[in-house]
Design an enzyme around this catalytic site. Structure first.
Site, PDB file in Angstrom:
ATOM      1  N   LYS A 116      -3.365  28.585  -9.029  1.00  0.00           N
ATOM      2  CA  LYS A 116      -2.295  27.596  -8.830  1.00  0.00           C
ATOM      3  C   LYS A 116      -2.692  26.314  -9.539  1.00  0.00           C
ATOM      4  O   LYS A 116      -3.880  25.981  -9.615  1.00  0.00           O
ATOM      5  CB  LYS A 116      -2.044  27.339  -7.348  1.00  0.00           C
ATOM      6  CG  LYS A 116      -3.160  26.637  -6.617  1.00  0.00           C
ATOM      7  CD  LYS A 116      -2.778  26.318  -5.183  1.00  0.00           C
ATOM      8  CE  LYS A 116      -3.916  25.531  -4.519  1.00  0.00           C
ATOM      9  NZ  LYS A 116      -3.730  25.372  -3.076  1.00  0.00           N
ATOM     10  N   PHE A 132     -11.118  23.431  -8.678  1.00  0.00           N
ATOM     11  CA  PHE A 132     -10.202  22.452  -9.261  1.00  0.00           C
ATOM     12  C   PHE A 132     -10.986  21.292  -9.843  1.00  0.00           C
ATOM     13  O   PHE A 132     -11.974  20.864  -9.265  1.00  0.00           O
ATOM     14  CB  PHE A 132      -9.279  21.939  -8.150  1.00  0.00           C
ATOM     15  CG  PHE A 132      -8.277  20.944  -8.606  1.00  0.00           C
ATOM     16  CD1 PHE A 132      -7.017  21.368  -9.013  1.00  0.00           C
ATOM     17  CD2 PHE A 132      -8.565  19.596  -8.633  1.00  0.00           C
ATOM     18  CE1 PHE A 132      -6.077  20.457  -9.425  1.00  0.00           C
ATOM     19  CE2 PHE A 132      -7.629  18.680  -9.060  1.00  0.00           C
ATOM     20  CZ  PHE A 132      -6.386  19.111  -9.454  1.00  0.00           C
ATOM     21  N   GLY A 156      -4.915   3.372  -3.443  1.00  0.00           N
ATOM     22  CA  GLY A 156      -6.191   3.978  -3.803  1.00  0.00           C
ATOM     23  C   GLY A 156      -6.008   5.408  -4.260  1.00  0.00           C
ATOM     24  O   GLY A 156      -6.945   6.070  -4.682  1.00  0.00           O
ATOM     25  N   ASP A 172       0.863  -1.150   0.000  1.00  0.00           N
ATOM     26  CA  ASP A 172       0.000   0.000   0.000  1.00  0.00           C
ATOM     27  C   ASP A 172       0.918   1.223   0.000  1.00  0.00           C
ATOM     28  O   ASP A 172       2.097   1.108   0.301  1.00  0.00           O
ATOM     29  CB  ASP A 172      -0.846  -0.057   1.270  1.00  0.00           C
ATOM     30  CG  ASP A 172      -1.721   1.139   1.412  1.00  0.00           C
ATOM     31  OD1 ASP A 172      -2.259   1.574   0.392  1.00  0.00           O
ATOM     32  OD2 ASP A 172      -1.869   1.630   2.533  1.00  0.00           O
ATOM     33  N   ASN A 175      -8.521  -0.707   4.066  1.00  0.00           N
ATOM     34  CA  ASN A 175      -8.610  -0.992   2.642  1.00  0.00           C
ATOM     35  C   ASN A 175      -7.578  -2.023   2.195  1.00  0.00           C
ATOM     36  O   ASN A 175      -7.624  -2.510   1.091  1.00  0.00           O
ATOM     37  CB  ASN A 175      -8.457   0.302   1.834  1.00  0.00           C
ATOM     38  CG  ASN A 175      -7.148   0.988   2.149  1.00  0.00           C
ATOM     39  OD1 ASN A 175      -6.629   0.859   3.259  1.00  0.00           O
ATOM     40  ND2 ASN A 175      -6.604   1.691   1.203  1.00  0.00           N
ATOM     41  N   ASP A 176      -6.647  -2.326   3.063  1.00  0.00           N
ATOM     42  CA  ASP A 176      -5.633  -3.321   2.697  1.00  0.00           C
ATOM     43  C   ASP A 176      -5.961  -4.703   3.238  1.00  0.00           C
ATOM     44  O   ASP A 176      -5.251  -5.661   2.958  1.00  0.00           O
ATOM     45  CB  ASP A 176      -4.266  -2.899   3.238  1.00  0.00           C
ATOM     46  CG  ASP A 176      -3.896  -1.504   2.789  1.00  0.00           C
ATOM     47  OD1 ASP A 176      -4.083  -1.235   1.598  1.00  0.00           O
ATOM     48  OD2 ASP A 176      -3.455  -0.713   3.613  1.00  0.00           O
TER      49      ASP A 176
END
Lengths: 1204, 353
Positions: free
Chosen positions: A561, A538, A676, A393, A817-818
């Site tokens: 930016k 953005f 992710g 990860d 998530n792992d």
């Protein structure tokens, strides 16, 4: 449990959930919020555990043997030789399983008992998590974990907005916004919520974290629901005082748990091999039994028939064939010790010991969080020595997940590096003095900057610098929170933004407050309020963000930016010179693996702005094509910008990550990053970890959206690699089937490639028709980075490699998530010390820092594998030598299943006489010490190639065992057939033979283990000499007058030892046997070490010489405290790509590369070259081996701990 | 995991810095190098060579005479007779002559040997009751089931000693005579006591406690083994203390041979007689044999062996030869290894990286 699951997934096509209606929801029997990862309870433990245990081939085998031994007609050994050990084995394993499960129960309980507020019968009540049910309305407060997957109904914020952190789910730490349906967003008080009786109809539970479709039916209206309205279990509520939600999925059906994958029993490849070998041995045993049974049949019909005068056949024994049949079973019993029951117990004990050594290792202890490494399972240790693929990860594993403003370029001048008096760049370490921000009362004390020039420039009121930081303070989406006067906390959507605003804050442009229309700064101590006129947000396409503000002087300014290329495109032509300088700086930053942004501004005309603003207002009401129109408008005004400079942010890597990765790749371990996170971020980390070095030939980026396109991309990438290498290696291009990658090609590809693949493309690439292409391509590349992947995809990638490459995989991660990939991989490693504990709980090993992985694999893993293999080889050898003597004796005793040994010797041989020395060897042996294991990562390769214990090795040790047994039998046979005692009395009897052979055997195997041990500690001495002593003590005790007086029939060997071992001739026989048995092995191992020394031998040799010689090397070694910055230093080091392309190292057959015979002749030489150079140039590895230890000491003083 | 830690504070969970836990135990790591292995080989070769030569010289000084009397001379008749089991009760004597070329010096041992007789079959070896033989009264009247079918006779009387081993006892007896030139044959005195292991005679085999009863009374309710001509308490008519379970011929027979060809001690030359004070002189001898033991069933052979002993037992050519062979093999290996090492692997050439 499983049945329950199946029923549900069978039936559930669509889910109906009605709020505040428990009775209604109960009809569907949805899973409740109770989670269970444990396997047994008090009642099911015994049957299930026994069932599990008897699934092992070996246990069944011993059970069958036990039954055989009870039958008197074939019982050639007493029952006690088997039952004792069997019970012992079962008991030890059961106790171990029970403790494991107990801890699982405890952790389940902890999660299940978390408190949550549930709306029951008109009031909020505290309930345990496990009692939350589908259809309940629950309240979540700030910083609380969400208990189940819920539909957001309302929140404390306007418009039903709420913010969540999803780190546990996907590893991203930036805040995400969720918004409730407008219709429900004003339900924010309990009576209204009580009356809420909407019904949700949605899809059944699944594992897709980013998809949800459903409909809310309320007051005869339908409202579509999507993922933006869901809060998933595992999220944390942030920046929102409270919110209410309706539970849709609970417990095991939540998306988080569905993503967790199945808990499966992990079994090491060695264990599988042992099981296969046990079967082979069984077959071998049956063969021997058959041979001896046939022998018996022939013997009985030729000789035994005539011998009936003295020994009549049993009354039921009618024929020689039947006698052979009985003999077969008798011999199975006698020879059963080729598969010793103590093997499995010993293996378990060894693994337990190895696990403790991991737990005890100080060099894997992280003092800052007070976390020691921990082995959660004790069944996988030797697999750590065979890892070929690491799946890592990114966030929180490779990085600390802290963004740091590190450098900037303002108006063509860079800041951030420090130089000494000779104008040379100085490396920044912990000791470097940082800039004093005390002039600024609002500064963040944790912020560190080392270049004092920037502060000087600020103090000199350089306009460009001021504008630079003003931009940073204005152009962002950060939310400030001022808990008390001057105590500012920023809540940023992305940590990058937080870092930039914090930097501006420290340099005197403090962002203090915002309203929808204004932004208040504190500029150099002066409060200034800007009117926010427009925010040009953005997005991924624009890759920039702008704000338009009116300053107190009334000027309108646009601050922008964004990504350098985008900003540069929209610059005013007059800025060209500055642009070139800045872009040089940007390149430099990027090379250092920093994340960069370019900054620009523009003064706006009042009239022009008004015109544009009107257009904007119009466009934002347009229904069709709104997005595009807005984008065009934004683009229109973001033109003719004036460049201010650029920022560089360091995504701070964990300590020692690049070194660890470099060393692991030297050990031929492939490291894949699965994250992710966004592609850019992931690639940046790739650069700073040295996984994507500059001299990489090509980086393939796969990011298409359809199957065909992905396939096309994959194919062309592969063709590119193969085509190039083929041209360069053979000169002519020939088309072969692209699906079949010849292993030859795989080896000849010397250029380095990298593959970066996006989550949505990966979804297609993982489909069955493409997975081979993907895998082939990925294995051709040196580096593989998968970004934007879901937890399940992580598991799928691991599964893909596991299934098709047959290699040992290791997954390392820190977040929930792992979990799925940690569970899927052969070995799962969790990084502990961070917030979430789910990864650690699911893992097999856990520690606090990624860099400990090298120690876990290269030291502990290697040792475990080495020890286990040595142990197994010796163990099988020992048992063949021990057992097969009976086979040879069969030819002289009419195949009557007469044992050579005393029964007591058979019972005790494996468990008492020879168990401890081999255990000590399996626990303590070291061929090479830990420093050298780390310094020469190539030593790891034999494990990956399975060289130390495989079928061939098994046959060799089996042959050695058989040979030894042959000599052990026939030398005494030769001597005994003519031997008498010194006083002339009877001496060629069976009992004397038994004692002589047994004594020779014990001595021979003791000498042999002495030769096999590489590392003689006091314990080894104690156990070896102790075992010999114990053997003689027990021998004399069992054959003493006293014990015979009590049980004359059980101890018939009375006096044999005394009469036999007092004879010189017996000792002559024992000496001869020992010499003859040991010498061949000695010759072979001497020849092997002398002619074909492995890398291990060489390192050992050096290690020995070094110990003898003066310790000059150690003196020369200057120890440097390691820091996060050393990563940069490392990335400056010369890589070996140049060596390869120059071809200098491509000498053929220089040193025979025993470490990887025949597999990669080139690579082993060049790796050795690199190693050599490394040692010569800098001893970089030495330093970093000492590093963690050193820094640990440094950190013990609390002062330094704070400055960190 | 579950252990409660005593320590507290910021570094509470730091592992101890002990050599054991950190796997830094002081240790000796030997390595197989030419410097150690080659000298060891030469040394072992030398040792084995010396031993071999010494053993060989010793063996050369011993003398041994073997005589297969199964069908030799007049024994042929007895051999024929024993082929028929119905003649078992009839006695048969025969005479075998032999001559010794060179005198047997020192103690001379007289063995009987059997070939192809399997004392080492599992069921045969198990067929005995050590409890009975050590004099346990319960076992005397109630032999172990292992003795079947030799535990009770047809009438159900327990057999003492029970089992197939005792049943098949070797029951030939021998008388040796020396034909002194010019005078009548002299009977050679043999010591028939003290020829067993001390532990067997005194610990493993005991007669049941007599309590002033004669042996015959002790064994009253038992039957002799089926093949025996006389009961166990009358095995040695000459020496009453050599009867019952402690009869030395019985004890020697009960120590089962490991291999089908074996020899067992029958007697030792009594050197009290001045003619035999220095051993057996050269000359002609006869053996008078009471030929009882049938061997033709199992195609066996019977022999007598006369031998003198050395410090490592009887005439044993195996050990010296084995030692000599081993030593020459090791020497050969050592030389080959030295050459290989010299040519290919000298001075750690391969040890360089």
């Amino acid at each position: 449990m499983e049945a329950f699951w199946r029923r549900n997934s069978h039936v559930e096509k669509e889910r109906h959930v009605k709020a505040n209606a428990r009775d209604y929801n109960d009809k569907f029997s949805y899973a409740d919020n109770h989670i269970k990862t444990s396997k047994y309870n008090v009642f099911t433990f015994l049957p299930i555990n026994l069932f599990e245990q008897f699934r092992r081939v070996a246990n069944v085998y011993f059970l069958v043997l036990l039954i055989l031994q009870i039958i008197p007609e074939i019982s050639s050994l007493s029952w006690f030789t088997t039952i004792g050990p069997l019970v012992l084995v079962l008991a030890i394993t059961a106790v171990k399983d029970a403790t494991d499960d107990y801890f699982r129960h405890k952790s389940d309980q902890q999660v299940n008992n978390r408190q949550s507020q549930v709306l029951i019968r008109g009031s909020l009540q505290n309930e345990k998590w496990m009692n939350v049910r589908v259809g309940d309305i629950i309240k979540i407060e700030n910083s609380q974990f969400v208990a189940a997957d819920i539909l957001l109904l309302c929140s404390s914020e306007p418009y039903g907005l709420c913010y969540i952190e999803t780190a546990e789910l996907d590893g991203e730490t930036n805040l995400k916004v969720r918004q409730a349906l407008t219709i429900t967003s004003d339900l924010g008080d309990i009576t209204k919520l009580m009356d809420f009786d909407g019904e949700v109809i949605c899809e059944p539970p699944n594992n897709k974290l980013d998809k949800f479709t459903g409909t809310l039916y309320w007051r005869d209206n339908e409202y579509p629901l999507d993922n933006e309205k869901m809060l998933l279990r595992g999220c944390v509520l942030r920046n929102t005082e409270w919110c209410f939600g309706l539970v849709i999925y609970a417990g095991l059906q939540t998306k988080l748990m569905q993503n967790c994958g199945k808990t499966s029993f992990k079994r090491t490849s060695i264990e599988k091999l042992i099981n296969t070998l046990v079967l082979w041995i069984l077959a071998f045993l049956i063969c021997m039994g058959v041979i001896l049974a046939i022998g018996n049949t022939i013997w009985e019909s030729q000789i035994g028939r005539n011998f009936q005068v003295f020994l009549p056949w049993n009354e039921f024994q009618r024929s020689a064939v039947f006698s052979g049949f009985l003999t077969f079973w008798s011999y199975i019993i006698i020879l059963n010790t080729v598969v010793p029951i103590s093997l499995y117990v010993s293996v378990e004990v060894l693994r337990l010991g190895h696990s403790y050594f991991i737990n005890w290792d100080r060099k894997m202890y992280y003092s800052q969080t007070d976390t020691a490494a921990e082995a959660h399972t004790t069944t996988l240790n030797e697999e750590l020595g065979q890892v070929e693929f690491i799946f890592s990860d990114k966030t929180g594993t490779l990085t600390q997940n802290i963004m740091v403003f590190s450098k900037c370029s303002i108006n063509g001048k860079t800041f951030g590096d420090i130089y000494n008096e000779y104008d040379q760049k100085v490396e920044i370490t912990e000791k470097t003095a940082c800039v004093d921000f005390s002039f600024n009362p609002l500064c963040d004390r944790r912020f560190k900057f080392y270049d004092s020039n920037l502060v000087e420039a600020i103090k000199l009121e350089d306009l460009a610098v001021q504008e630079f930081f003003r931009l940073l303070a204005l152009c962002h989406t950060v939310m400030p929170e001022e808990k008390s006067e001057g105590n500012l906390v920023y809540q940023a959507q992305s940590p990058d933004e937080g870092a930039l605003v914090t930097a501006a804050r420290n340099f005197g442009f403090v962002f203090r407050a915002r309203t929808p229309e204004t932004i208040t700064l504190c500029e150099m101590g002066r409060a200034v309020t800007y009117q926010l006129l427009a925010k040009l947000d953005f997005n991924n396409e624009r890759k920039r963000m702008s704000v338009i503000v009116r300053n107190p002087e009334g000027q309108i300014k646009l601050y922008s930016k964004g990504a350098d290329t985008i900003i540069f495109d929209s610059l005013d032509p007059s800025n060209e010179d500055l642009m070139y300088t800045t872009s040089e700086h940007l390149d430099e930053f990027a090379r250092e693996g920093l994340r960069t942004l370019a900054l620009a501004y523009k003064d706006l005309d009042e009239e022009d702005f008004d015109v544009w603003m009107k257009k904007l207002l119009f466009a934002s009401t347009v229904i069709e094509n709104r997005e595009k129109q807005l984008a065009d408008l934004y683009k229109e005004i973001e033109q003719g910008l004036r460049l201010l400079g650029a920022t560089a942010i360091e995504d701070k890597l964990q300590e020692g990550v690049p070194e660890t990765i470099a060393r692991l790749s030297l050990a031929d371990i492939k490291i894949w990053v699965l994250t992710g996170d966004k592609r850019e971020t992931a690639m940046k980390i790739g650069y700073s970890c040295n996984m994507l070095p500059d001299d990489m030939s090509e980086v393939f980026v796969i990011s298409k959206h359809t199957v065909q396109e992905v396939q096309q991309e994959l194919r062309s990438a592969k063709e590119h690699i193969l085509g190039l290498s083929r041209v360069s290696s053979t000169g002519d291009v020939e088309k072969t089937n692209m699906f079949v990658v010849d292993s030859v090609f795989e080896e000849t590809i010397i250029a380095e490639y990298a593959l970066v693949i996006n989550g949505h493309s990966l979804a297609h690439a993982l489909e069955p028709q493409l997975e081979h292409v993907l895998l082939d391509l990925a294995c051709l590349c040196k580096t593989v980075i998968c970004c934007r992947v879901t937890p399940l995809q992580k598991a799928q990638v691991v599964e893909l490699v596991k299934r098709h490459k047959g290699a040992v995989t290791l997954a390392i991660g820190d977040g929930a998530n792992d979990v799925s990939m940690i569970k899927t991989a052969h070995i799962g490693v969790g990084i502990s010390g961070q917030e979430g504990m789910q990864a650690v709980l699911a893992s097999d090993y856990s520690f606090a820092q990624f860099r400990y992985l090298q120690r876990l694999l290269l030291v502990h893993g290697r040792w475990s594998y080495f020890r286990m293999c040595n142990f197994l080889r010796y163990f099988f050898y020992k048992n063949f030598a021990f057992t097969l003597v009976n086979f040879w004796y069969g030819f002289f005793c009419g195949f009557s299943a007469q044992t050579v040994y005393d029964q007591w010797f058979i019972t005790l041989f494996n468990s008492v006489y020879t168990s401890l020395p081999v255990l000590a060897m399996g626990l303590f042996d070291q061929d090479v010490n830990d420093q050298n294991s780390l310094r020469y990562p190539c030593l790891y390769k034999p494990g990956q190639q399975n060289l130390l214990f495989n079928k061939r090795q098994f046959f060799l040790c089996m042959l050695q065992g058989i040979g030894t047994s042959f000599l052990l039998f026939f030398i005494p046979y030769g001597a005994f057939s003519v031997m008498v005692k010194e006083d002339g009395s009877n001496f060629s009897d069976q009992q004397t033979l038994a004692v002589t052979i047994a004594t020779s055997l014990v001595i021979v195997v003791s000498v042999q283990i002495g030769l096999d041990i590489h590392y003689w500690t006091a314990v080894n001495h104690l156990f070896i000499w102790g075992s010999l002593t114990v053997y003689f003590a027990i021998l004399f005790a069992m054959q003493s007058n006293g014990i015979f007086g009590i049980f004359p029939s059980i101890f018939p060997f009375i006096g044999t030892a005394r009469n036999c071992l007092s004879e010189k001739s017996v000792w002559l026989v024992i000496l001869l046997t020992t010499v003859v048995c040991v010498v061949p092995g000695l010759v072979v191992s001497f020849l092997r070490a002398d002619l074909f020394p492995t890398l291990t031998d060489k390192v050992r040799h050096q290690q020995l010489r070094k110990r003898e010689g003066p310790q000059e090397q150690n003196l020369r070694r200057v120890r440097r405290t390691s820091s996060g910055r050393s990563a940069k230093a490392f990335s400056h080091q010369q890589g070996f790509g140049e060596l390869i392309t120059s071809g200098k190292n491509m000498r053929m057959n220089t040193v025979p590369s025993v470490s990887s015979p025949g597999r990669t002749p080139h690579s082993s030489t060049w790796i050795e070259n690199v190693l050599k150079r490394k040692n010569r140039v800098s001893c970089a590895n030495d330093e970093s081996t000492g590093g963690p230890e050193n820094s640990e000491i440094a950190k013990q003083t609390p002062k330094q701990q704070h400055t960190d | 995991m579950g252990k409660a830690k005593v320590k507290s504070g910021p570094l509470a969970r730091r592992p101890d810095n002990s050599a054991f836990k950190q796997q830094r135990l002081p240790a000796w790591s030997p390595m197989l190098t030419a410097n150690t292995v080659l000298p060891f080989f030469y040394f072992m070769a030398a040792i084995c060579m010396l031993l071999g030569v010494w053993l060989l010289l010793t063996v050369q000084s011993t003398q041994e005479m073997k005589l297969d009397y199964t069908e030799a001379g007049s024994c042929n008749l007895c051999y024929q007779k024993r082929q028929n089991a119905s003649n078992a009760a009839q006695s048969c004597t025969c005479k075998v002559m032999f001559s010794i070329q060179k005198a047997f010096k020192g103690d001379v041992f007289f063995y009987y040997g059997l070939k192809n007789f399997h004392q080492n079959l599992r069921r045969y070896m198990d067929s005995r009751d050590d409890g009975q033989m050590v004099g346990r009264k319960r076992n005397l009247k109630n032999p172990s089931s292992y003795c079947q079918p030799f535990d009770k006779d047809q009438t159900g009387v327990p057999i003492a000693p029970c089992g197939a081993v005792a049943n098949s006892i070797f029951n030939d007896s021998f008388t040796l005579s020396y034909h002194q030139p010019g005078s009548s044959p002299v009977r050679i005195p043999l010591l028939r006591r003290g020829i067993t292991w001390y532990t067997d005679e005194n610990v493993k085999f005991r007669n049941p406690k007599t309590e002033n009863l004669t042996l015959a009374e002790v064994f009253k309710d038992t039957a002799p083994p089926l093949y025996w001509q006389k009961p166990v308490y009358e095995l040695d008519p000459d020496d009453p203390t050599n009867n019952g379970f402690i009869n030395e011929d019985l004890i020697i027979w009960m120590r089962e041979a490991a291999f089908p060809n074996f020899k067992k001690l029958y007697g030792v030359l009594n050197r009290a007689d001045e003619v035999f004070a220095k051993g057996l002189p050269a000359g002609n001898y006869t053996i008078d044999i009471n030929y009882n033991f049938p061997v033709q069933y199992f195609r066996g052979r019977k022999e007598v062996v006369l031998t003198t002993l050395t410090w490592f037992g009887g005439q044993n050519h195996f050990l010296p030869v084995a030692y000599l062979v081993t030593s020459s093999l090791i020497l050969l290996l050592a030389v080959v290894l030295t050459v290989i090492w010299w040519k290919f692997g000298k001075a750690g050439k391969n040890m360089q990286e």
